[in-house]
Design an enzyme around this catalytic site. Sequence first.
Site, PDB file in Angstrom:
ATOM      1  N   HIS A 308       0.847  -1.194   0.000  1.00  0.00           N
ATOM      2  CA  HIS A 308       0.000   0.000   0.000  1.00  0.00           C
ATOM      3  C   HIS A 308       0.877   1.236   0.000  1.00  0.00           C
ATOM      4  CE1 HIS A 308      -3.105   2.894   1.250  1.00  0.00           C
ATOM      5  NE2 HIS A 308      -3.977   2.003   0.848  1.00  0.00           N
ATOM      6  N   ASP A 366      -7.793  -4.245  -0.613  1.00  0.00           N
ATOM      7  CA  ASP A 366      -8.362  -4.431  -1.951  1.00  0.00           C
ATOM      8  C   ASP A 366      -8.328  -5.904  -2.355  1.00  0.00           C
ATOM      9  OD1 ASP A 366      -8.818  -1.614  -2.501  1.00  0.00           O
ATOM     10  OD2 ASP A 366      -6.641  -1.429  -2.636  1.00  0.00           O
TER      11      ASP A 366
END
Length: 431
Positions: A308, A366
């Site tokens: 991330h 995600d």
Amino acid sequence: MADTKRTATLTLDGNTYDLPVLSPTVGPDVLDIRKLYAQADVFTYDPGFTSTAACDSAITYIDGDKGELLYRGYPIEQLADKSHYLEVCYLLLNGELPNKEQMADFEGRITRHTMLHEQIHNFFRGFRRDSHPMATMVGVVGAMSAFYHDSLDINDPWQREVAAMRMIAKLPTIAAMAYKYSIGQPFVYPRNDLDYASNFLHMCFSVPAETYTVQPALAKAMDRIMMLHADHEQNASTSTVRLAGSSGANPFACIAAGIACLWGPAHGGANQACLEMLREIGTVDRIPEFIARAKDKNDPFKLMGFGHRVYKNFDPRAKVMKESADEVLDLLGVHNNPLLQVAKELEQIALHDEYFIAKKLYPNVDFYSGIILEAMGFPTSMFTPIFALSRTVGWISQWKEMISDPAGKIGRPRQLYTGSEGRDYLDVENR
């Protein structure tokens, strides 16, 4: 934000300028450069605004190094374990958790405003049948200002409140209708006897021909997806909402702008990109091939859903989402699904392979949310609309905070101009 007595000194062309240092509640100190242009005739240069604070905010805090996400000071892990989405909505909007009476009133108001103006149904039918649901959502949310004239005055606190309630209540209905329209099925009206997440699933998956019962585990997983995506500080779409709102635009237009920004594959489309990558891999036996490509510096292939930009060690939302993913896969018995088999094997490699560990390429939120939505039966085209309806409360909270700030100004970023200097116009005959 509180001023400290510290200053930073800038020396430029023999002149010195004292820049006040501002201290937040938590997080790094901030240099106040608001008077720098007037005093020194220079701008700062920060493409992407990655080192610039554009506003004060008391809503959400992220510490990427610690893997920490706080909504109004509450850790996301505690909220995911003990709370639910509408309670988090109240918290983000109002700054405090509600008592029982406040929670009942808030839930009642949201529940009673989930229906859309009936003429909006005709608006949907103006889109091509194969329109992406996000395209439909951008148009319909923007068009809400044409239907709800009594909540457009941003200077009226009550109208701001009404607009907020309407959008939180109606975005799931709009998203579900966009989905139904894209697959050629009739719209399903909301039901007041269902909770927020269950109502959304019912509007998406029920049909008039038979009874559809929402499984509690799926509703819980959907509620968590919504909660974990409710706000995420000053990201691209939130900044877009604030920038649009700074001009005095009506709240529906501002949220439509946020949805449009979220549609970008570098922002809200990450979980869709993750599922598309899993489809590209196809089967478990091809995973080593793609792992080798990911490790090859000369290969442009990237593993989506890992690591991330903000969270440098781990994504706190991913831990919670992994639990839901395991529960959903067990419940639905989809372990024979080749796509999900690839996902589970890839997850184990990422958690144990030294290359992934060293690079901190852990499965992120995600990755897990994409697995859950795929298992539930949502097409990838619906992943970003679900993100949008989840993030609506964060956008509205940020918008309301910005509107209430007496020091607020219309957004006006500066630039480093690299074009031509002044030139004289030549008639076309002389060019």
